[in-house]
Design an enzyme around this catalytic site. Structure first.
Site, PDB file in Angstrom:
ATOM      1  N   TYR A 150     -12.983  -2.875  10.731  1.00 10.98           N
ATOM      2  CA  TYR A 150     -11.649  -2.287  10.595  1.00 10.98           C
ATOM      3  C   TYR A 150     -10.886  -2.369  11.924  1.00 10.98           C
ATOM      4  O   TYR A 150      -9.736  -2.797  11.969  1.00 10.98           O
ATOM      5  CB  TYR A 150     -11.757  -0.822  10.147  1.00 10.98           C
ATOM      6  CG  TYR A 150     -10.442  -0.072  10.228  1.00 10.98           C
ATOM      7  CD1 TYR A 150      -9.484  -0.198   9.225  1.00 10.98           C
ATOM      8  CD2 TYR A 150     -10.148   0.760  11.314  1.00 10.98           C
ATOM      9  CE1 TYR A 150      -8.269   0.496   9.309  1.00 10.98           C
ATOM     10  CE2 TYR A 150      -8.944   1.445  11.403  1.00 10.98           C
ATOM     11  CZ  TYR A 150      -8.010   1.316  10.398  1.00 10.98           C
ATOM     12  OH  TYR A 150      -6.805   1.989  10.479  1.00 10.98           O
ATOM     13  N   SER A 164      -0.200   5.514  -1.523  1.00 12.04           N
ATOM     14  CA  SER A 164      -0.772   6.739  -0.940  1.00 12.04           C
ATOM     15  C   SER A 164      -0.460   6.816   0.550  1.00 12.04           C
ATOM     16  O   SER A 164       0.096   5.877   1.124  1.00 12.04           O
ATOM     17  CB  SER A 164      -2.285   6.808  -1.183  1.00 12.04           C
ATOM     18  OG  SER A 164      -2.979   6.040  -0.229  1.00 12.04           O
ATOM     19  N   GLY A 165      -0.813   7.960   1.140  1.00 12.51           N
ATOM     20  CA  GLY A 165      -0.765   8.136   2.595  1.00 12.51           C
ATOM     21  C   GLY A 165       0.564   7.782   3.238  1.00 12.51           C
ATOM     22  O   GLY A 165       1.647   8.150   2.755  1.00 12.51           O
ATOM     23  N   LEU A 166       0.448   7.046   4.340  1.00 12.38           N
ATOM     24  CA  LEU A 166       1.610   6.678   5.148  1.00 12.38           C
ATOM     25  C   LEU A 166       2.628   5.843   4.357  1.00 12.38           C
ATOM     26  O   LEU A 166       3.841   6.065   4.460  1.00 12.38           O
ATOM     27  CB  LEU A 166       1.111   5.883   6.370  1.00 12.38           C
ATOM     28  CG  LEU A 166       2.157   5.296   7.294  1.00 12.38           C
ATOM     29  CD1 LEU A 166       3.036   6.374   7.892  1.00 12.38           C
ATOM     30  CD2 LEU A 166       1.470   4.497   8.403  1.00 12.38           C
ATOM     31  N   GLY A 167       2.141   4.871   3.585  1.00 13.40           N
ATOM     32  CA  GLY A 167       3.048   3.983   2.843  1.00 13.40           C
ATOM     33  C   GLY A 167       3.900   4.766   1.862  1.00 13.40           C
ATOM     34  O   GLY A 167       5.117   4.544   1.752  1.00 13.40           O
ATOM     35  N   GLY A 190       0.818  -1.219   0.000  1.00 15.06           N
ATOM     36  CA  GLY A 190       0.000   0.000   0.000  1.00 15.06           C
ATOM     37  C   GLY A 190       0.844   1.257   0.000  1.00 15.06           C
ATOM     38  O   GLY A 190       0.530   2.230   0.692  1.00 15.06           O
ATOM     39  N   ALA A 191       1.905   1.255  -0.832  1.00 15.41           N
ATOM     40  CA  ALA A 191       2.793   2.434  -0.873  1.00 15.41           C
ATOM     41  C   ALA A 191       2.337   3.459  -1.899  1.00 15.41           C
ATOM     42  O   ALA A 191       3.072   4.391  -2.208  1.00 15.41           O
ATOM     43  CB  ALA A 191       4.226   1.988  -1.161  1.00 15.41           C
TER      44      ALA A 191
END
Ligand code: NDP
Length: 316
Positions: free
Chosen positions: A191, A12-15, A9-10
């Protein structure tokens, strides 16, 4: 040599922020394991990551076949594996009906926990083969699964119960799509439950493999990164008010760049080699070993979760 880190999951966001932070050091080659190749390519370029500092490989955690194929592709590329970051996640806070993975498991737990569980188990062999001085396997946790915190007490609270829904295969046709076996589906709880599974899995990996392999297993709560795509399915008013609420009221807000640096620390900082730890950061952005809730640190539940998960992903 430079280290090789796989981050799921790189795109977007944190990744993405962690991928950028690690690639920029010049000490890491980042394998971006993503379900949408084009999106990941655009994201890496947009973030200014240098050509040659990363490789994008396809991984859809909503399919166990795709997880196995990713592992084959990664091995065929001939790179060592020095660090694995299980970061990808989906969050469906307003969903009242479940959706399912290719293997028929409820999507939040299927992607966030089961896909990563199989990936981590398969790639543990590769981490063991690496000659890198500090090899690490990191699984993202969250405050929201921890009922010993304020955020963790906002309903619906996480709770795996006796895992009867998971044991039944998380299918709603003839059972329950919720881990605890509840009849009604709640996307927000699914979640949070999946995050408890992430934190329990990290600790069980530590208990089973740390001593023999020397691999460091860790989890973390990077802070509330209120601006990421994680909240994309939330109602518009929530998405508008959540970032300022976190900035000015709870003061738990962190920027994507700052959270990326935190995750990069857990991958590469020489002082964060302790295994079995759930890292958090204080107001001055200093890391500390945080306490998990009773359920998120229950060894008996972790063992049971491990055994059921092995069956569901075809390892037992
Ligand atoms: P984002 O939604 O920005 O990123 C999630 C990533 O996961 C995206 O790259 C997304 O891909 C990927 N993903 C989703 N489904 C799949 C799938 N089936 N296969 C492969 N990849 C998939 O969220 P964040 O950056 O905020 O979240 C990253 C991690 O941080 C999560 O584990 C989350 O639980 C954790 N976390 C986040 C917090 C926050 O405040 N944001 C707080 C605490 C923990 P795509 O780009 O294609 O959609």
């Amino acid at each position: 040599r430079e280290g090789v880190v796989v981050i799921t999951g790189a795109s977007s966001g944190l990744g993405l922020a962690a991928a950028k932070a690690l690639a920029e050091t010049g000490k890491w080659h980042v394998v971006m394991a993503c379900r949408d190749f084009l999106k990941a390519a655009k994201a890496a370029k947009g973030a200014g990551m240098a050509d040659g500092s990363y490789t994008i490989m396809h991984l859809d955690l909503a399919s166990l076949d795709s997880v196995r194929q990713f592992v084959d592709n990664f091995r065929r590329a001939g790179m060592p594996l020095d660090s694995l970051v299980c970061n990808a996640a989906i969050y469906r806070p307003t969903a009242r009906t479940p959706t399912f993975t290719a293997d028929g498991y409820e999507m939040s737990v299927g992607v966030n926990h089961l896909g990563h569980f199989l990936l981590a188990r398969l790639l543990l062999d590769d981490l063991q083969r690496s000659d890198y001085p500090s090899r690490r396997l990191i699984i993202l946790g969250s405050i929201t699964g921890n009922t010993n915190t304020l955020a963790g007490n906002i309903p619906p609270k996480a709770g795996l119960g006796d895992l009867r829904g998971l044991a039944g295969g998380l299918r709603s046709q003839n059972g329950s799509a919720m881990i605890d076996g509840s009849e009604s589906f709640d996307g927000a709880k699914a979640y949070k439950d999946s995050k408890i599974c992430n934190m329990l899995s990290m600790q069980e990996l530590h208990r089973r493999y740390h001593e023999d392999t020397g691999v460091t297993f860790a989890s973390l709560y990077p802070g509330c990164i209120a601006t990421t795509g994680l909240f994309r399915e939330h109602i518009p008013l929530f998405r508008l008010l959540f970032p300022p609420f976190q900035k000015f009221i709870t003061k738990g807000f962190v920027s994507e760049a700052e959270s990326g640096k935190r995750l990069a620390q857990v991958v590469s900082d020489p002082s964060l080699t302790k295994s079995g730890v759930y890292w958090s950061w204080n107001k001055d952005s200093a890391s500390f070993e945080n306490q998990l809730s009773q359920e998120a640190s229950d060894p008996e539940k972790a063992r049971k979760l491990w055994e059921i998960s092995e069956k569901l992903v075809g390892l037992a």
